[in-house]
Design a protein around this motif. Sequence first.
Motif, short mmCIF file in Angstrom:
data_model
loop_
_atom_site.label_atom_id
_atom_site.label_comp_id
_atom_site.label_asym_id
_atom_site.label_seq_id
_atom_site.Cartn_x
_atom_site.Cartn_y
_atom_site.Cartn_z
N TRP B 462 0.80 -1.22 0.00
CA TRP B 462 0.00 0.00 0.00
C TRP B 462 0.83 1.26 0.00
O TRP B 462 0.33 2.31 -0.37
CB TRP B 462 -0.96 0.03 1.19
CG TRP B 462 -2.16 -0.81 0.92
CD1 TRP B 462 -2.48 -1.98 1.52
CD2 TRP B 462 -3.17 -0.56 -0.06
NE1 TRP B 462 -3.64 -2.48 0.99
CE2 TRP B 462 -4.09 -1.63 0.01
CE3 TRP B 462 -3.39 0.44 -0.99
CZ2 TRP B 462 -5.20 -1.71 -0.81
CZ3 TRP B 462 -4.51 0.36 -1.81
CH2 TRP B 462 -5.40 -0.70 -1.72
N TRP B 464 4.93 2.05 -0.50
CA TRP B 464 6.39 2.06 -0.54
C TRP B 464 6.99 1.23 0.59
O TRP B 464 7.84 1.69 1.34
CB TRP B 464 6.92 3.49 -0.53
CG TRP B 464 6.59 4.17 -1.80
CD1 TRP B 464 7.30 4.11 -2.95
CD2 TRP B 464 5.44 4.95 -2.08
NE1 TRP B 464 6.66 4.82 -3.94
CE2 TRP B 464 5.52 5.34 -3.43
CE3 TRP B 464 4.33 5.36 -1.32
CZ2 TRP B 464 4.55 6.12 -4.03
CZ3 TRP B 464 3.37 6.14 -1.94
CH2 TRP B 464 3.49 6.51 -3.28
N GLN B 466 5.58 0.08 3.28
CA GLN B 466 5.12 0.28 4.66
C GLN B 466 3.97 -0.65 5.04
O GLN B 466 3.74 -0.85 6.21
CB GLN B 466 4.68 1.73 4.85
CG GLN B 466 5.82 2.70 4.69
CD GLN B 466 6.99 2.34 5.56
OE1 GLN B 466 6.82 2.03 6.73
NE2 GLN B 466 8.18 2.34 4.98
N GLY B 467 3.25 -1.16 4.11
CA GLY B 467 2.14 -2.01 4.48
C GLY B 467 1.98 -3.14 3.49
O GLY B 467 1.87 -2.91 2.30
N ASP B 468 1.97 -4.31 4.00
CA ASP B 468 1.81 -5.44 3.11
C ASP B 468 0.35 -5.49 2.65
O ASP B 468 -0.56 -5.45 3.46
CB ASP B 468 2.17 -6.72 3.86
CG ASP B 468 2.34 -7.87 2.91
OD1 ASP B 468 1.65 -7.89 1.88
OD2 ASP B 468 3.15 -8.75 3.21
N ALA B 469 0.14 -5.57 1.36
CA ALA B 469 -1.23 -5.55 0.84
C ALA B 469 -1.87 -6.93 0.80
O ALA B 469 -3.08 -7.03 0.59
CB ALA B 469 -1.24 -4.94 -0.56
N ASP B 470 -1.08 -7.98 0.97
CA ASP B 470 -1.66 -9.33 0.92
C ASP B 470 -2.86 -9.42 1.86
O ASP B 470 -2.78 -9.05 3.03
CB ASP B 470 -0.63 -10.37 1.38
CG ASP B 470 0.48 -10.55 0.37
OD1 ASP B 470 0.64 -9.68 -0.51
OD2 ASP B 470 1.19 -11.56 0.48
N ILE B 471 -3.95 -9.96 1.34
CA ILE B 471 -5.14 -10.12 2.18
C ILE B 471 -5.92 -11.33 1.65
O ILE B 471 -6.04 -11.53 0.44
CB ILE B 471 -6.01 -8.84 2.17
CG1 ILE B 471 -7.15 -8.94 3.16
CG2 ILE B 471 -6.51 -8.48 0.78
CD1 ILE B 471 -7.85 -7.60 3.43
N TRP B 519 -13.94 0.48 -0.78
CA TRP B 519 -13.78 0.84 0.61
C TRP B 519 -13.81 2.35 0.72
O TRP B 519 -14.29 3.00 -0.21
CB TRP B 519 -12.59 0.15 1.28
CG TRP B 519 -11.22 0.44 0.73
CD1 TRP B 519 -10.92 1.10 -0.41
CD2 TRP B 519 -10.00 0.04 1.31
NE1 TRP B 519 -9.57 1.13 -0.57
CE2 TRP B 519 -8.97 0.50 0.48
CE3 TRP B 519 -9.65 -0.64 2.47
CZ2 TRP B 519 -7.62 0.29 0.75
CZ3 TRP B 519 -8.31 -0.85 2.74
CH2 TRP B 519 -7.31 -0.40 1.91
N SER B 521 -12.44 6.33 1.81
CA SER B 521 -11.44 7.35 2.11
C SER B 521 -12.16 8.68 2.25
O SER B 521 -12.89 9.09 1.34
CB SER B 521 -10.41 7.42 0.98
OG SER B 521 -9.55 8.52 1.18
N VAL B 585 -3.01 2.65 -5.80
CA VAL B 585 -2.91 3.08 -4.40
C VAL B 585 -3.12 4.59 -4.26
O VAL B 585 -3.29 5.10 -3.16
CB VAL B 585 -1.57 2.67 -3.75
CG1 VAL B 585 -1.41 1.17 -3.74
CG2 VAL B 585 -0.39 3.33 -4.44
N GLN B 586 -3.12 5.27 -5.38
CA GLN B 586 -3.39 6.71 -5.32
C GLN B 586 -4.76 7.05 -5.92
O GLN B 586 -5.00 8.14 -6.38
CB GLN B 586 -2.27 7.48 -6.01
CG GLN B 586 -0.93 7.23 -5.31
CD GLN B 586 0.10 8.29 -5.65
OE1 GLN B 586 -0.10 9.45 -5.39
NE2 GLN B 586 1.21 7.85 -6.23
N MET B 587 -5.61 6.04 -5.91
CA MET B 587 -7.02 6.21 -6.25
C MET B 587 -7.30 6.43 -7.74
O MET B 587 -8.16 7.24 -8.11
CB MET B 587 -7.66 7.33 -5.41
CG MET B 587 -7.55 7.09 -3.93
SD MET B 587 -8.73 8.01 -2.94
CE MET B 587 -8.18 9.67 -3.12
#
Lengths: 298, 610
Positions: B462, B464, B466-471, B519, B521, B585-587
């Motif tokens: 999500w 650079w 910082q957050g793993d997007a695997d779900i 989702w 924002s 990730v930037q919509m």
Amino acid sequence: MNGTLLFLALGALPQGLVLSPRALPPAVAQRLTLDIAAAKSAAPATFSGLQALIAQVPRLDAQKRGDLPTLTPRLSRLGPDALLPMLEAIAFQAPARAAWTESAERGLRLSLIEAAGMLRDARAEPVFLAILASDERDFATLQLTAEALGRLESDTAVNALLAAATTDKRDAVLAGMGQCRRARIADALAIALDGARSPAQAKSLVRSLAHAGNAAAWKLGGPYADEARAVRATAAEALLRAFIAYDDEARDAASNGLMVVDDAETPILIARARVLADAATAAALDELAQRFARNPTR
Amino acid sequence: MPHATRARSLLLVLLCACVPGSTEGTGETPSGAMPQATDPPIVEKPAPRHVDLRVDSNRDGTIAGDADELDEDKWTKDRGAVFLANLDDDEDRCPRSGKDATLPRCNDAADDTVNGADDLQDLAPVKLLPWANAPDGATATIDFDEASTPHVQLFKKTDAGYELWNPAEDTLDQEALKKGQDFFLEATDIVRDADVWSGLADVTIHVKAGGEEKDSDTVRLRVAPVITFHHLLEAEEIFATRMASEPGVSDDFLADLESAVTAAGVPEGLREIKVDDQWTQDFFETGYMSMPAAGGKQHVLYVAYRSANQGRGGGDLLRLAGKFVFTGFRGKDRIGIQQYSARAKPEMDSLNSFGNFETVPPYTLGDERYPLGRVLRGSVKSWYPDPSFTKMVDGQKMQPAIEVDTSWLSVGHIDETMSFVKASSPRGWVMLVNDPALAKKLLDDASKAGHGAVKMFVGKRWGWGQGDADISIDEVLASKEIMSASTEAAAEIDAQLAIVKKATGLTDAEIIRVPYLHWTSFSRSIAFQPGTVNGISLSDSVFGAPDPHGPVIGGKDIMKDHLEKALQAHGVTVKWIENWDLYHVQMGEVHCGSNAVRKVPDVKWWETGR
């Protein structure tokens, strides 16, 4: 560190991005300070990770597609451990942000509140309560705070939201508090919708009420699942009244809201309303009944 | 033709129809020539008894014989001359940098000269026929109706070249009236506000002798409207951004897009725009204007609207990257146009991006024909784009807008939920529509089949690192945020769809439902999975869409599989394009990051009756 020393230390703390720690009850500020310090020691990577993410905001701002850069999706996917780093940034120590644009700063503020709320962690409750009680008047900040507090669904949250909805923050709080899926909230939103001053306000209230009655959210359960029937019924009834009262965007929004709430009684409510409706409204109700029968949300 | 009776003009037509040689013109002169100036002089037979202006009223691309005389002072579906807003830069004289206020001011209509042979092609000929019986001592003036006067320029052909006609001062003497005179007309602008100027221009010659008006003649022309391209038109050139300050971040996207462009056989290929604004769809919108040319052709000027976005990218007022329409697009037969109001609402600025400006392909519904399609925008009473821009688009009158509610979307663009592709159906096209409920069903089915632990977005992040997007599928299905936002999106999209169906007559069989979830924002909705509707139609048979990144079950990405099968039925192949980091990730997605100049349709706007 004893309480007096900690209080003195708090007095020297820098301002958070949204709130001063002094806006929190001292005991809460003490507890959160200790929790943050402990978490920083135990899992420093989460804090540094958040800082690294925040450092990207100016670039996100320069590259934004909408009106503000958003970190909400990224922050909300950092998981529960990200709560304390986010609360630290919101209320205790604002991140360094030299030469940031107004939209970058605003985007970060709103993202932190929204993402922290999505974690649905009760430790954040006093922070959200303090923002709601502060001098903050920015509509989006208040709306997102109401949403964040509402997601906790606690009695404290309900009381605070209902109280704030009687102040000059009313419109923003009402717009956000539908994320609190509780019966008293739905009742208040229904009353507000009945008394909406304009179609635009009605549309905002319709959407908030639809959040409260959202069938998909209720299907996933929660601590107040026993209020599901009451909330959805209240929402459906109020949304139908709005559908009949308006003939513009607010009506369209009410129709969408009825689909989202997907209350089983809706066909009966429509049939009852049709009896007293004029010809044009009856025709609109017929269309609504047909739409509900093939509800696109199912 | 205020002074002449209809009977008199018809008589003249009938008389001339009997004269050998009074036939229609020949083919379009090759580029670079000066066709109007070299046309053979018209020989009047018999000598006219009145002053006579001629324009290309019969729209055959030339003025010859008398076929242009009938109803030359009217403008209808069947007759009426056309002229162009001459806003291109045929000789590449305009600067490649400058301020928002000054950049648009440079164009071929901004000076008092004809800028070469190419420029002459962009002007509409107006001929004063030789008038052997011009009264002794006669003088003539030529002027325009009041509404069009600020927007038109007339050039008089001389032995030395072309002179700008000053309606307040210039005159023709008896000798000139006897010899006849060639003129050329241009508009200095398109229609901005139809309430101020409808685009019609009446050109009138007044002849005086002995202190009184002896005669006059009026011809009517209409400035060509700007028509935006719809998705079914063949792409001729594709545009996409290479980020100027970080060129490498665009590599994956551009490589996949170029591959798709090559597969589609786009003639001019992919053109990179080097700016720090990856939203190539948003900062300009392409279209064209045209006037009749010989041989049934159209003389075309391509147009790029600059978005009315304000305060983005460090520009002096408008979105910085939008300067491209002047600094990178404008040139020979290419025009940049900007329109904005400084009072537009900043909180609604995103609606001014052209991801929120699509064109529904042509269709007929009942007695209503839309042969050039219709504009499709997100706009409602409480949430709308810059009204001055909307007024300009509406003023073109060719593609009446369909408006839907996008206020529930965080970005608020129509391309987030709807698109169009060519199809082997009577209508010739189908609509792609996001269906979050279908996405949930696909995931539900997968979960029930025992695949709930299968991950989506594998290897994606999500932010650079910082957050793993695997779900996993089950995690997605258990997310209150995703499920509730998707439910609300389903209702909102259904309402959008109802409006489009009512306006177009689309049936369910003509709608391809495309699964992805939403989702939230900032209290509004965004695509959770890459929004595969948000792609670009590259040819009749190739659609470039964002790689949805799973879930992969049994070796197949179930989201890809669904769209591939749905489009395959219409002979369309999907080319998957990597856009996670720079766009999703930037919509935004593939369509948001690309743009196209397309082939001008054979349909002639002046025949549409609009």
